[in-house]
Design a protein around this motif. Structure first.
Motif, mmCIF file in Angstrom:
data_model
loop_
_atom_site.group_PDB
_atom_site.id
_atom_site.type_symbol
_atom_site.label_atom_id
_atom_site.label_comp_id
_atom_site.label_asym_id
_atom_site.label_seq_id
_atom_site.Cartn_x
_atom_site.Cartn_y
_atom_site.Cartn_z
ATOM 1 N N ARG A 1 -33.726 13.271 54.002
ATOM 2 C CA ARG A 1 -33.467 12.580 55.394
ATOM 3 C C ARG A 1 -33.485 13.785 56.350
ATOM 4 N NH1 ARG A 1 -28.027 9.634 55.117
ATOM 5 N NH2 ARG A 1 -27.151 11.414 54.132
ATOM 6 N N VAL A 2 -33.856 15.019 56.213
ATOM 7 C CA VAL A 2 -33.843 16.120 57.451
ATOM 8 C C VAL A 2 -35.189 16.851 57.211
ATOM 9 C CG1 VAL A 2 -31.399 16.031 57.668
ATOM 10 C CG2 VAL A 2 -32.651 17.667 56.029
ATOM 11 N N LEU A 3 -36.082 16.367 56.568
ATOM 12 C CA LEU A 3 -37.451 17.150 56.640
ATOM 13 C C LEU A 3 -38.262 17.294 57.947
ATOM 14 C CD1 LEU A 3 -39.271 15.690 53.148
ATOM 15 C CD2 LEU A 3 -38.162 18.100 53.606
ATOM 16 N N GLY A 4 -38.204 16.388 58.752
ATOM 17 C CA GLY A 4 -38.635 16.560 60.097
ATOM 18 C C GLY A 4 -37.799 17.536 61.109
ATOM 19 N N THR A 5 -36.730 17.562 60.680
ATOM 20 C CA THR A 5 -35.511 18.433 61.589
ATOM 21 C C THR A 5 -35.916 19.949 61.070
ATOM 22 O OG1 THR A 5 -33.729 16.923 61.415
ATOM 23 C CG2 THR A 5 -33.175 19.094 62.089
ATOM 24 N N TYR A 6 -36.124 19.862 59.677
ATOM 25 C CA TYR A 6 -36.442 21.510 59.237
ATOM 26 C C TYR A 6 -37.706 22.183 59.833
ATOM 27 C CZ TYR A 6 -32.201 22.516 56.479
ATOM 28 O OH TYR A 6 -30.837 22.913 56.118
ATOM 29 N N THR A 7 -38.553 21.050 59.795
ATOM 30 C CA THR A 7 -40.066 21.127 60.523
ATOM 31 C C THR A 7 -39.862 21.985 61.820
ATOM 32 O OG1 THR A 7 -41.278 19.480 59.130
ATOM 33 C CG2 THR A 7 -42.269 20.489 61.060
ATOM 34 N N GLY A 8 -38.907 21.270 62.681
ATOM 35 C CA GLY A 8 -38.789 21.709 64.137
ATOM 36 C C GLY A 8 -38.091 23.016 63.927
ATOM 37 N N LEU A 9 -36.943 23.250 62.939
ATOM 38 C CA LEU A 9 -36.487 24.429 63.062
ATOM 39 C C LEU A 9 -37.343 25.646 62.703
ATOM 40 C CD1 LEU A 9 -33.132 23.495 60.954
ATOM 41 C CD2 LEU A 9 -33.296 24.333 63.565
ATOM 42 N N TYR A 10 -38.325 25.282 61.778
ATOM 43 C CA TYR A 10 -39.271 26.497 61.469
ATOM 44 C C TYR A 10 -39.935 26.770 62.829
ATOM 45 C CZ TYR A 10 -43.502 28.726 59.734
ATOM 46 O OH TYR A 10 -44.434 29.812 59.361
ATOM 47 N N ALA A 11 -40.477 25.588 63.547
ATOM 48 C CA ALA A 11 -41.212 25.737 64.793
ATOM 49 C C ALA A 11 -40.405 26.701 65.614
ATOM 50 C CB ALA A 11 -41.728 24.582 65.629
ATOM 51 N N VAL A 12 -38.955 26.456 65.876
ATOM 52 C CA VAL A 12 -38.094 27.254 66.826
ATOM 53 C C VAL A 12 -38.244 28.786 66.521
ATOM 54 C CG1 VAL A 12 -35.913 27.485 67.427
ATOM 55 C CG2 VAL A 12 -36.703 25.265 67.398
ATOM 56 N N THR A 13 -37.922 29.103 65.109
ATOM 57 C CA THR A 13 -37.765 30.229 64.714
ATOM 58 C C THR A 13 -39.189 31.075 65.019
ATOM 59 O OG1 THR A 13 -38.135 29.832 62.539
ATOM 60 C CG2 THR A 13 -35.895 30.133 63.308
ATOM 61 N N TRP A 14 -40.256 30.427 64.608
ATOM 62 C CA TRP A 14 -41.628 31.114 64.833
ATOM 63 C C TRP A 14 -41.625 31.248 66.283
ATOM 64 C CZ3 TRP A 14 -44.693 33.556 62.107
ATOM 65 C CH2 TRP A 14 -46.087 33.644 62.273
ATOM 66 N N TYR A 15 -41.637 30.404 67.398
ATOM 67 C CA TYR A 15 -41.523 30.610 68.753
ATOM 68 C C TYR A 15 -40.728 31.507 69.362
ATOM 69 C CZ TYR A 15 -44.244 26.194 69.012
ATOM 70 O OH TYR A 15 -45.143 25.078 69.320
ATOM 71 N N LEU A 16 -39.466 31.875 68.811
ATOM 72 C CA LEU A 16 -38.621 32.808 69.054
ATOM 73 C C LEU A 16 -39.359 34.386 68.644
ATOM 74 C CD1 LEU A 16 -35.094 31.495 68.065
ATOM 75 C CD2 LEU A 16 -36.067 31.812 70.492
ATOM 76 N N GLY A 17 -39.750 34.442 67.531
ATOM 77 C CA GLY A 17 -40.303 35.480 67.016
ATOM 78 C C GLY A 17 -41.684 35.691 68.055
ATOM 79 N N GLY A 18 -42.264 34.753 68.324
ATOM 80 C CA GLY A 18 -43.510 34.914 69.319
ATOM 81 C C GLY A 18 -43.075 35.326 70.903
ATOM 82 N N PHE A 19 -41.651 34.872 71.246
ATOM 83 C CA PHE A 19 -41.190 35.371 72.232
ATOM 84 C C PHE A 19 -40.685 36.840 72.537
ATOM 85 C CE2 PHE A 19 -37.681 36.016 75.435
ATOM 86 C CZ PHE A 19 -38.322 35.542 76.380
ATOM 87 N N GLY A 20 -39.955 37.411 71.232
ATOM 88 C CA GLY A 20 -39.149 38.365 71.293
ATOM 89 C C GLY A 20 -39.942 39.584 70.738
ATOM 90 N N GLY A 21 -41.012 39.173 69.829
ATOM 91 C CA GLY A 21 -41.643 40.294 69.160
ATOM 92 C C GLY A 21 -42.561 41.126 70.047
ATOM 93 N N PRO A 22 -43.693 40.619 70.888
ATOM 94 C CA PRO A 22 -44.194 41.239 71.825
ATOM 95 C C PRO A 22 -43.285 42.010 72.877
ATOM 96 C CG PRO A 22 -45.033 39.071 71.421
ATOM 97 C CD PRO A 22 -43.834 39.082 70.967
#
Length: 424
Positions: free
Chosen positions: A356-377
């Motif tokens: 029931r939460v697979l879509g939410t977990y897809t969104g959580l993955y995107a959030v952490t990936w974007y946070l890495g993209g923001f903070g890493g550089p």
């Protein structure tokens, strides 16, 4: 339509993989063309490069909030078409129409408004299309499907470049119609062929709804997040931390390579900007082998090995600071990165506590990936300010090594949960 009911055979897996790849190919075609051409539209109204960069980066910031929200909303949707397709069937055509308006905006305010609307709709459809993979495909085959999807989305960089090269100069407004038409055609195919109400995950969610009762059928995003944080099983949190750290290393290696080439290697701006082109090909070639390796050796081992290859390659690049050596190093590093990116979201899907939460977990993955993209550089840029450009690749390797240490810890926890039915 019965042929899309997923059975044990591989034909149905291939069909749904094709349709998901088609959806994301269409979406990414507009995204990449947006990244190529919208800065030019902004420069017609503002002269500040910083402001252009800020406005172009706003879509990623918006995605941090929109993607987990829409993923959770779709998780709680129940229709005869399923839980993803109703949103996709409306969102993709709407996104295409908004995209067509971009070159017709005659003022900065109008252009920014259209950009915001497009980013809002586009961020809403991407996680839904991605979530069709775990909806339809059983856990042990998800890496193969995700590899095919990644290859399709990577090819859109070429498509956007070709449109820019052959169409934009003669038809600066009409060129926007090509990605929009691709998206409309893809939507038509998806509407005709895909009903995710027939997916195994949707049927499992209905079963869980019935068992939970009407009052507990809906799973709010706050509940998902609270359960994730409070759960004594820390594997999901460690995996998300790994995504942030390695995402930061990956984005830093891509976004800072041009100034690195100019400052450390003495290249021109154009020469430095082309350093990563061969590594893009290496990434594509490594995608499917990375999926096969995960099935044979395990996802965590494959991800850890890929990150180690990435870190070692960049560390070696510090010792061989020539243009040719850097190209070779980045090709090896990109192949290692593929082993991570193909399997990381699959590992998170397979750790989700419920269908029931697979879509939410897809969104959580995107959030952490974007946070890495923001903070890493930003982090690597700060380290460069302290140590100089010649040490940049080593700085990135250190950040990637931190990600390796986290996934090693995750691997130890996974071995303790070896009896759990999770397809690592």
């Amino acid at each position: 339509m019965a042929d899309l009911k997923v059975r044990d055979g591989t034909v149905s897996n291939r069909k749904i993989t094709f349709f998901v790849a088609l959806a994301l190919f269409a979406q990414e075609s507009t995204w990449n063309f947006y990244d190529n051409q919208v800065p030019v539209l902004l420069r017609e109204h503002v002269s500040s490069a910083a402001l252009v960069g800020l406005l172009m980066g706003a879509d990623n910031l918006l995605g941090i909030f929109v993607q987990p929200w829409i993923g959770n909303r779709s998780d709680n949707t129940r229709t005869r078409w399923g839980r993803r397709m109703p949103y996709i069937a409306v969102g993709m055509p709407l996104g295409a129409l908004i995209f067509l308006l971009l070159p017709w905006a005659t003022s900065l305010a109008a252009l920014v408004a259209v950009m915001f609307l497009y980013a809002l709709v586009a961020n809403s459809t991407r996680p839904l299309a991605e979530s069709l993979v775990p909806d339809f495909i059983r856990p042990e085959r998800r890496s193969r499907a995700n590899a095919a999807v990644k290859i399709a989305t990577s090819l859109t960089i070429i498509v956007a470049s070709l449109i820019s090269l052959f169409v934009v100069d003669e038809h600066p407004r009409g060129a926007f119609a090509i990605p929009a038409v691709i998206m409309l055609l893809a939507t038509a195919v998806l509407i005709a062929k895909v009903r995710d109400s027939r997916s195994p995950a949707y049927q499992a969610a209905l079963t869980e709804d019935a068992a939970a009762g009407h009052a507990e059928a809906r799973v709010p995003f706050r509940q998902v997040l609270t359960e994730l944080i409070r759960d004594p099983d820390r594997r999901r949190l460690l995996l998300l931390l790994t995504v942030v750290l390695f995402g930061g290393a990956w984005f830093a290696s891509r976004s800072l390579i041009t100034p690195y080439g100019m400052q450390a290697l003495g290249l021109t701006r154009g020469e430095a900007g082309g350093l990563t082109l061969p590594s893009g090909v290496a990434y594509l070639l490594a995608c499917y082998p990375a999926a096969l390796a995960a099935e044979r050796f395990g996802r965590l081992r494959t991800m850890a090995f890929g990150m180690i290859v990435f870190a070692v390659a960049l560390a070696a690049g510090t010792l061989v600071q020539t243009a040719t050596g850097t190209v070779v190093v980045f090709c090896i590093a990109a192949a290692g990165a593929a082993a991570f990116s193909i399997n990381a979201v699959v590992a998170l899907w397979n750790l989700a506590p419920s269908s029931r939460v697979l879509g939410t977990y897809t969104g959580l993955y995107a959030v952490t990936w974007y946070l890495g993209g923001f903070g890493g550089p930003a982090l690597i840029g700060a380290m460069v300010d302290l140590t100089g450009w010649h040490g940049m690749l080593l700085d990135i390797a250190v950040l990637a090594t931190l990600a390796v240490l986290v996934i090693v810890r995750l691997g130890r926890l996974q071995r303790r949960h070896a009896a759990a039915p999770v397809a690592f």
